[in-house]
Design a protein around this motif. Sequence first.
Motif, PDB file in Angstrom:
ATOM      1  N   PHE A  70       0.832  -1.199   0.000  1.00 15.22           N
ATOM      2  CA  PHE A  70       0.000   0.000   0.000  1.00 15.22           C
ATOM      3  C   PHE A  70       0.870   1.255   0.000  1.00 15.22           C
ATOM      4  O   PHE A  70       0.572   2.229  -0.682  1.00 15.22           O
ATOM      5  N   TRP A  71       1.970   1.223   0.769  1.00 11.57           N
ATOM      6  CA  TRP A  71       2.798   2.413   0.862  1.00 11.57           C
ATOM      7  C   TRP A  71       3.354   2.816  -0.500  1.00 11.57           C
ATOM      8  O   TRP A  71       3.369   4.000  -0.846  1.00 11.57           O
ATOM      9  N   VAL A  72       3.795   1.840  -1.297  1.00 14.12           N
ATOM     10  CA  VAL A  72       4.376   2.188  -2.600  1.00 14.12           C
ATOM     11  C   VAL A  72       3.316   2.813  -3.500  1.00 14.12           C
ATOM     12  O   VAL A  72       3.559   3.819  -4.167  1.00 14.12           O
ATOM     13  N   TYR A  73       2.093   2.216  -3.507  1.00 13.96           N
ATOM     14  CA  TYR A  73       1.014   2.830  -4.301  1.00 13.96           C
ATOM     15  C   TYR A  73       0.763   4.257  -3.829  1.00 13.96           C
ATOM     16  O   TYR A  73       0.601   5.180  -4.629  1.00 13.96           O
ATOM     17  N   PHE A  74       0.731   4.413  -2.504  1.00 15.54           N
ATOM     18  CA  PHE A  74       0.447   5.720  -1.925  1.00 15.54           C
ATOM     19  C   PHE A  74       1.501   6.735  -2.339  1.00 15.54           C
ATOM     20  O   PHE A  74       1.201   7.851  -2.765  1.00 15.54           O
ATOM     21  N   GLN A  75       2.771   6.300  -2.266  1.00 12.32           N
ATOM     22  CA  GLN A  75       3.867   7.197  -2.638  1.00 12.32           C
ATOM     23  C   GLN A  75       3.751   7.587  -4.121  1.00 12.32           C
ATOM     24  O   GLN A  75       3.883   8.759  -4.488  1.00 12.32           O
ATOM     25  N   GLY A  76       3.471   6.592  -4.960  1.00 14.25           N
ATOM     26  CA  GLY A  76       3.312   6.868  -6.391  1.00 14.25           C
ATOM     27  C   GLY A  76       2.172   7.836  -6.635  1.00 14.25           C
ATOM     28  O   GLY A  76       2.302   8.800  -7.388  1.00 14.25           O
ATOM     29  N   LEU A  77       1.046   7.606  -5.949  1.00 13.02           N
ATOM     30  CA  LEU A  77      -0.104   8.491  -6.135  1.00 13.02           C
ATOM     31  C   LEU A  77       0.202   9.902  -5.636  1.00 13.02           C
ATOM     32  O   LEU A  77      -0.256  10.881  -6.228  1.00 13.02           O
ATOM     33  N   LEU A  78       0.978   9.992  -4.549  1.00  9.40           N
ATOM     34  CA  LEU A  78       1.359  11.325  -4.051  1.00  9.40           C
ATOM     35  C   LEU A  78       2.077  12.104  -5.145  1.00  9.40           C
ATOM     36  O   LEU A  78       1.770  13.268  -5.409  1.00  9.40           O
ATOM     37  N   PHE A  79       3.072  11.436  -5.787  1.00 13.35           N
ATOM     38  CA  PHE A  79       3.798  12.098  -6.869  1.00 13.35           C
ATOM     39  C   PHE A  79       2.830  12.547  -7.959  1.00 13.35           C
ATOM     40  O   PHE A  79       2.868  13.685  -8.423  1.00 13.35           O
ATOM     41  N   ILE A  80       1.934  11.629  -8.368  1.00 16.03           N
ATOM     42  CA  ILE A  80       1.035  11.935  -9.486  1.00 16.03           C
ATOM     43  C   ILE A  80       0.099  13.080  -9.118  1.00 16.03           C
ATOM     44  O   ILE A  80      -0.038  14.056  -9.864  1.00 16.03           O
ATOM     45  N   LEU A  81      -0.520  12.985  -7.938  1.00 16.93           N
ATOM     46  CA  LEU A  81      -1.548  13.976  -7.588  1.00 16.93           C
ATOM     47  C   LEU A  81      -0.926  15.330  -7.244  1.00 16.93           C
ATOM     48  O   LEU A  81      -1.372  16.363  -7.739  1.00 16.93           O
ATOM     49  N   VAL A  82       0.117  15.311  -6.415  1.00 12.50           N
ATOM     50  CA  VAL A  82       0.675  16.592  -5.968  1.00 12.50           C
ATOM     51  C   VAL A  82       1.347  17.319  -7.124  1.00 12.50           C
ATOM     52  O   VAL A  82       1.057  18.488  -7.399  1.00 12.50           O
ATOM     53  N   ILE A  83       2.246  16.643  -7.838  1.00 14.36           N
ATOM     54  CA  ILE A  83       2.974  17.335  -8.913  1.00 14.36           C
ATOM     55  C   ILE A  83       2.034  17.619 -10.078  1.00 14.36           C
ATOM     56  O   ILE A  83       2.102  18.675 -10.706  1.00 14.36           O
ATOM     57  N   GLY A  84       1.119  16.667 -10.364  1.00 18.81           N
ATOM     58  CA  GLY A  84       0.260  16.851 -11.522  1.00 18.81           C
ATOM     59  C   GLY A  84      -0.828  17.887 -11.296  1.00 18.81           C
ATOM     60  O   GLY A  84      -1.140  18.656 -12.188  1.00 18.81           O
ATOM     61  N   PHE A  85      -1.386  17.905 -10.110  1.00 16.99           N
ATOM     62  CA  PHE A  85      -2.577  18.728  -9.925  1.00 16.99           C
ATOM     63  C   PHE A  85      -2.407  19.847  -8.912  1.00 16.99           C
ATOM     64  O   PHE A  85      -3.234  20.731  -8.833  1.00 16.99           O
ATOM     65  N   MET A  86      -1.348  19.791  -8.102  1.00 17.21           N
ATOM     66  CA  MET A  86      -1.164  20.847  -7.103  1.00 17.21           C
ATOM     67  C   MET A  86       0.325  21.218  -7.012  1.00 17.21           C
ATOM     68  O   MET A  86       0.957  21.009  -5.992  1.00 17.21           O
ATOM     69  N   PRO A  87       0.871  21.750  -8.119  1.00 13.38           N
ATOM     70  CA  PRO A  87       2.319  21.948  -8.153  1.00 13.38           C
ATOM     71  C   PRO A  87       2.829  22.909  -7.083  1.00 13.38           C
ATOM     72  O   PRO A  87       4.008  22.869  -6.754  1.00 13.38           O
ATOM     73  N   GLY A  88       1.961  23.745  -6.536  1.00 20.54           N
ATOM     74  CA  GLY A  88       2.418  24.657  -5.483  1.00 20.54           C
ATOM     75  C   GLY A  88       2.457  23.983  -4.126  1.00 20.54           C
ATOM     76  O   GLY A  88       2.899  24.592  -3.156  1.00 20.54           O
ATOM     77  N   GLY A  89       1.978  22.744  -4.040  1.00 19.81           N
ATOM     78  CA  GLY A  89       1.989  22.047  -2.770  1.00 19.81           C
ATOM     79  C   GLY A  89       0.860  22.511  -1.861  1.00 19.81           C
ATOM     80  O   GLY A  89       0.001  23.315  -2.262  1.00 19.81           O
ATOM     81  N   LEU A  90       0.858  21.990  -0.628  1.00 20.69           N
ATOM     82  CA  LEU A  90      -0.201  22.345   0.313  1.00 20.69           C
ATOM     83  C   LEU A  90      -0.205  23.834   0.619  1.00 20.69           C
ATOM     84  O   LEU A  90      -1.238  24.407   0.913  1.00 20.69           O
ATOM     85  N   ALA A  91       0.968  24.469   0.524  1.00 23.90           N
ATOM     86  CA  ALA A  91       1.041  25.890   0.818  1.00 23.90           C
ATOM     87  C   ALA A  91       0.201  26.701  -0.155  1.00 23.90           C
ATOM     88  O   ALA A  91      -0.167  27.837   0.133  1.00 23.90           O
TER      89      ALA A  91
END
Lengths: 386, 294
Positions: free
Chosen positions: A317-338
């Motif tokens: 699960f962790w590897v999927y989660f890490q992969g999804l983090l890359f996809i979602l954060v960089i792809g859809f929220m490039p500015g990050g949580l800030a």
Amino acid sequence: MMGLLRGRLGTAAGFTLGALLLLGVAPAVLPVFSLGLLGKFLCFAIVAVGIGLAWGRGGMLTLGQGVFFGLGAYIMAMHMKLADASLFGGSGVPDFMSLYGSGEVPGWWEPFRSPVVTLLAVVLIPGLVALVLGLAVFKRRVKGAYFAILSQALAAAFAVFLIGQQATTGGSNGLSGFRSFFGFDLKDPNNKVMLYLIAAVVLLLSIALARQLMHSRFGELLVAVRDQEERVRFLGYDPATIKTVTYVVAAVLAGIAGALFVPLVGIISPADVGVIPSIAFLIGVAIGGRATLLGPVLGAVSVAAAQSALSSTFPSFWVYFQGLLFILVIGFMPGGLASLPSLIGRRGKFRTAASTPALPVAPAPASPAALLKPEEEAAMPEEARR
Amino acid sequence: MELLIGQMFAGLSLGSVLLLAALGLSLTFGQMGVINMAHGEFMMAGAYTAFVVQQAIADAGVSLLVSIPAGFLVGGVLGLVLEAVLLRRMYHRPLDTLLVTFGVALVLQQAARDIFGAPSVDVRAPAWLQGNIEVLGAPIPLTRLFILALSLLCLAGLVLLLRGTPLGRRIRAVVLNRDLAETSGISTRRSDQLTFFIGSGLAGVAGVAVTLIGSTSPYLGTSYIVDAFLVVVAGGIGQVKGAVIAAFALGVLQSVFEYSTTASIGKVLILIVIVVFLQLRPQGIFSLKTRSLA
């Protein structure tokens, strides 16, 4: 919380609060084991501060921070191995060498017997490697994807090199089994707390350094280089120098973090320094907000904490989660949580920022330069010249 | 003499594998500026396709011949999906595509581990590819000769497509000047999709090919991706002929270095050679002559 930190007074207050939390509250409430774990996360946060500068502020996608982290870590590990061997073994030869090698300490290990040389080397060697590579790459205007791929190849070559040298670097097992740290017994809980405190102080210092750099003229030039390198060059500055200096700072921070990682965690191996860990350093930075001051720190600590909580119980699960983090954060929220507040609050404004070719930067309070429009950006170095 | 020929062939063979892996990259990287880290995982998908096909078709020869187009299709479809879902909204942020596709690579790797298991699997080579032929006394494995032929065939097909068909003309037009191509009535959207399909399909073919010389594991992609990118960088982005020269040059250099030193020092030497080479030619062996400053 970020909104409260506006202004110099706010920054000082925030810094004091952070220092109180890290140096006062955490050691008081956390058991020694958790403190060691937190210390490890703080090491990643120190690397993240450097990546935030080089990548978030300077636009240099460095995929090889594991190399500098590893250089610092291996230098420290070599010293600790040698010190242990003279303290406990008497022979002065680290245990694994008699196992895999000739039983003699190779010549290039010898300088690291001295604590002073070791401490200097932890800072100087990663810095020098970054300086040579940075000059070679940036002076010839190799940039963007070329630089990213070269830095990644460096990480790959470094890991392969370490694995190949079984007799002198411990091969894929790495170096482990340390018993003392500059004469302090590593089993003593008091010394473990001391190591954590050192990591916390170093992190606070590196945040302070990054803040000063970001708010200096140099920091403004760095952002200008990221967004319009050619304009900066036409204005008479040398972008290569600016980039190289930033790259060296990021490398030195990673080296120091590596050196702290070894006594805190007790092992360093090629699995901590290769291609995948090098890219993994980036995800925390991206989640927190790559161009902000505190985003990389908070992001790196949260990702490391999540990893240590999840990866042992649900490895798949962790590897999927890490992969999804890359996809979602960089792809859809490039500015990050800030960038979340501005995404929700000022959708229209963010969209115009995102449609420019430059990176959509999180409008952090600490980054006036990041919000400059192109015209103002071009004007800025002129202003600095007066 | 035998040693020299053996070494040269080892280099050419390594180069042909690199070329197969890098051909698709030089298309996607060159045309769209997308840095597809999942390219290696598309190779892995091609390799597992060969494994699955062989489970269905017992005859190793037939299954190999079926696997090659099947691998192309699997790689190509994965590429199409990736392009349609993620990458097309990211063309203005090329560096970020590297990180997004790295996330995709992680997911695909873990999926392969969950489906096929972490231990590696083997694909049998057909009987007519087992054994060696002798060239001037040096034994040359037939499988490696097959891969060399396959990579040259793919290269010829790609060059023919790019140079000789209307589709290829459109693709080249988009590489040279995207805006002008669009105003001339070329659908850059379709051109992008097709380029990505072909580039990723070539990764699938490369994956099928490498099953002949090694076993297939979820980590197959990671071992090729960095070298493949170095080939593209050294050859010049978007340059097929640059990729060919760079692939064979790196292959030969690497086998020479590995023979004269060790595998690990050889890797480091290769990297130094590339950094020094980029000092001389920062844009690679061949570069597009444009008036842009970038």
